[in-house]
Design a protein around this motif. Structure first.
Motif, short mmCIF file in Angstrom:
data_model
loop_
_atom_site.label_atom_id
_atom_site.label_comp_id
_atom_site.label_asym_id
_atom_site.label_seq_id
_atom_site.Cartn_x
_atom_site.Cartn_y
_atom_site.Cartn_z
N GLU A 14 -46.99 74.69 109.42
CA GLU A 14 -45.94 75.55 109.97
C GLU A 14 -44.59 75.33 109.29
O GLU A 14 -43.66 76.10 109.48
N ILE A 15 -44.45 74.24 108.52
CA ILE A 15 -43.16 73.93 107.90
C ILE A 15 -42.83 74.97 106.83
O ILE A 15 -43.64 75.29 105.98
N GLU A 16 -41.61 75.49 106.88
CA GLU A 16 -41.14 76.42 105.86
C GLU A 16 -40.60 75.62 104.68
O GLU A 16 -39.78 74.72 104.85
N LEU A 17 -41.09 75.91 103.47
CA LEU A 17 -40.63 75.20 102.28
C LEU A 17 -39.31 75.80 101.82
O LEU A 17 -39.28 76.74 101.02
N ASP A 18 -38.20 75.23 102.31
CA ASP A 18 -36.89 75.77 101.97
C ASP A 18 -36.34 75.10 100.72
O ASP A 18 -37.07 74.47 99.95
N SER A 19 -35.04 75.21 100.50
CA SER A 19 -34.42 74.70 99.27
C SER A 19 -34.55 73.19 99.12
O SER A 19 -34.40 72.67 98.02
N ASN A 20 -34.82 72.50 100.21
CA ASN A 20 -34.99 71.05 100.12
C ASN A 20 -36.27 70.65 99.39
O ASN A 20 -36.44 69.48 99.01
N PHE A 21 -37.19 71.60 99.21
CA PHE A 21 -38.47 71.31 98.57
C PHE A 21 -38.54 71.79 97.12
O PHE A 21 -39.60 71.78 96.52
N VAL A 22 -37.40 72.20 96.57
CA VAL A 22 -37.38 72.69 95.19
C VAL A 22 -37.71 71.56 94.22
O VAL A 22 -37.28 70.42 94.40
N SER A 23 -38.46 71.89 93.17
CA SER A 23 -38.84 70.90 92.16
C SER A 23 -37.60 70.26 91.53
O SER A 23 -36.57 70.91 91.35
N PHE B 296 -27.80 74.62 90.13
CA PHE B 296 -28.43 75.94 90.16
C PHE B 296 -28.93 76.25 91.58
O PHE B 296 -28.72 77.35 92.09
N VAL B 297 -29.58 75.27 92.20
CA VAL B 297 -30.09 75.45 93.57
C VAL B 297 -28.94 75.79 94.51
O VAL B 297 -29.03 76.71 95.33
N LYS B 298 -27.85 75.04 94.38
CA LYS B 298 -26.69 75.24 95.26
C LYS B 298 -26.12 76.64 95.09
O LYS B 298 -25.68 77.28 96.05
N LYS C 271 -29.00 79.52 96.39
CA LYS C 271 -29.59 79.49 97.73
C LYS C 271 -28.78 80.31 98.74
O LYS C 271 -29.23 80.48 99.88
N ILE C 272 -27.62 80.81 98.33
CA ILE C 272 -26.89 81.72 99.23
C ILE C 272 -27.67 83.02 99.40
O ILE C 272 -27.49 83.73 100.39
N ALA C 273 -28.54 83.32 98.42
CA ALA C 273 -29.35 84.55 98.51
C ALA C 273 -30.82 84.25 98.71
O ALA C 273 -31.53 84.97 99.40
N PHE C 274 -31.31 83.16 98.08
CA PHE C 274 -32.72 82.80 98.16
C PHE C 274 -32.84 81.36 98.64
O PHE C 274 -32.48 80.43 97.91
N ASP C 275 -33.33 81.18 99.86
CA ASP C 275 -33.37 79.83 100.43
C ASP C 275 -34.76 79.21 100.45
O ASP C 275 -34.95 78.11 100.95
N LYS C 276 -35.76 79.89 99.90
CA LYS C 276 -37.12 79.34 99.85
C LYS C 276 -37.36 78.69 98.49
O LYS C 276 -36.94 79.21 97.46
N ILE D 114 -36.54 80.12 94.55
CA ILE D 114 -35.59 79.47 93.66
C ILE D 114 -36.28 79.03 92.37
O ILE D 114 -35.75 79.20 91.26
N GLU D 115 -37.49 78.48 92.49
CA GLU D 115 -38.23 78.04 91.31
C GLU D 115 -38.60 79.23 90.43
O GLU D 115 -38.58 79.14 89.19
N ARG D 116 -38.92 80.38 91.03
CA ARG D 116 -39.24 81.56 90.25
C ARG D 116 -38.00 82.07 89.50
O ARG D 116 -38.09 82.49 88.35
N LEU D 117 -36.84 81.98 90.15
CA LEU D 117 -35.59 82.41 89.51
C LEU D 117 -35.24 81.48 88.34
O LEU D 117 -34.76 81.93 87.30
N TRP D 118 -35.49 80.18 88.52
CA TRP D 118 -35.23 79.24 87.44
C TRP D 118 -36.19 79.48 86.27
O TRP D 118 -35.81 79.36 85.10
#
Length: 296
Positions: free
Chosen positions: A178-187, A194-196, A199-204, A208-212
């Motif tokens: 049930e845990i949502e993989l948010d920005s804290n789980f980014v590789s 970049f994450v910071k 994440k104002i627009a994409f918090d999953k 974020i990894e796809r954008l990178w």
């Protein structure tokens, strides 16, 4: 089966229990036997549905968004919970049709399960009581406000037998799922700056990894295999700021942001490369130091 939306008489025909006590006992018995197979969200969803299914015992017409708001979960989580409950046979969802055409939100029916009983040695912590609700002649079937204002029953926890270690492990797995993989789980491969920024627009994490990834592709398309250093990040952030500005000006839709960002960054990287290659070259003769007698 399909019924007309907001048709109270049709709703009454869907009644699955004669009394509220029967409904309560069925839900308690189901939770006793199947709790170890349910996600926490599914348990909360069933309890919430049962509270809205008192006016017509067994019939709940609350919207998904209402249930999600009450148990503080996303609508997507509620849909998954309902699917699990439906697969186990405790509920059924029926489509409704609006008077002006199109589908309304589904009606959720709690179903009796023959032979599903609580063992004699199991009792609730407190005697479960179904609250009285005032009869309403003019019911607003598109709103559940009256259901929220009325005093509601609580399905009390039952004292169950100890579950073994395997069941405990199973429940923990469900909770993790049930845990949502948010920005804290980014590789860790993705720079924190970049994450910071994004994440104002994409918090999953996946977004974020796809954008990178698209960021790296933009550089590789121009330079080939390369490393994105601090200077390159300046281009990245400039491209992102341009993208956000374009969205804020309502010139692109939200779902177009990744594509616009990639195109902007690629163009900027390409222009930078061209500016380097097209930089005027100093003639060799002007590079010679006639005083020292050597090339500069």
């Amino acid at each position: 089966m399909q019924i007309a939306s907001a048709d109270y008489n049709a709703m009454k025909q869907l009644k699955t229990f004669e009394t509220k006590e029967e409904l309560n006992n069925t839900v308690r018995a189901f939770l006793y036997h199947y709790k170890h197979e349910l996600t926490p969200a599914a348990i909360l969803t069933l309890k919430t549905i049962s509270r809205f299914a008192l006016k017509i015992p067994g019939v709940c017409w609350a919207k998904i968004s209402t249930i999600a708001s009450i148990i503080e979960k996303s609508s997507r989580t509620i849909h998954r919970a309902l699917k699990q409950l439906e697969d186990l046979g405790i509920i059924e969802r029926l489509k409704t049709i609006r008077k002006n055409g199109g589908y309304g939100h589904p009606v959720i029916i709690i179903k009796p399960i023959p032979g599903l009983l609580l063992p004699d040695h199991v009792t609730s912590d407190v005697t479960s009581e179904m609250s009285h609700r005032q009869n309403t002649t003019n019911t607003d079937m598109t709103s559940v406000q009256s259901a929220k204002n009325d005093s509601e029953t609580e399905i009390f926890k039952t004292e169950s037998l100890r579950v073994n270690k395997n069941n405990n492990t199973y429940m923990h797995k469900r909770e993790i799922d049930e845990i949502e993989l948010d920005s804290n789980f980014v590789s860790k491969e993705v720079p924190g700056e970049f994450v910071k920024k994004v994440k104002i627009a994409f918090d999953k994490a996946k977004q974020i990894e796809r954008l990178w990834h698209s960021t790296k592709v933009a550089f590789q398309k121009v330079w080939g295999p390369c490393r994105i250093d601090e200077k390159s990040l300046e281009l990245v952030f400039e491209a992102w700021n341009k993208t956000v500005k374009k969205y804020k000006q309502r010139k692109i839709e939200f779902n177009k942001i990744p594509g616009y960002y990639y195109g902007t960054l690629y163009g900027m990287v390409y222009d930078e490369k061209m500016s380097i290659y097209n930089k005027p070259q100093i003639p060799e003769i002007l590079r010679y130091d006639f005083i020292e007698g050597e090339s500069l």
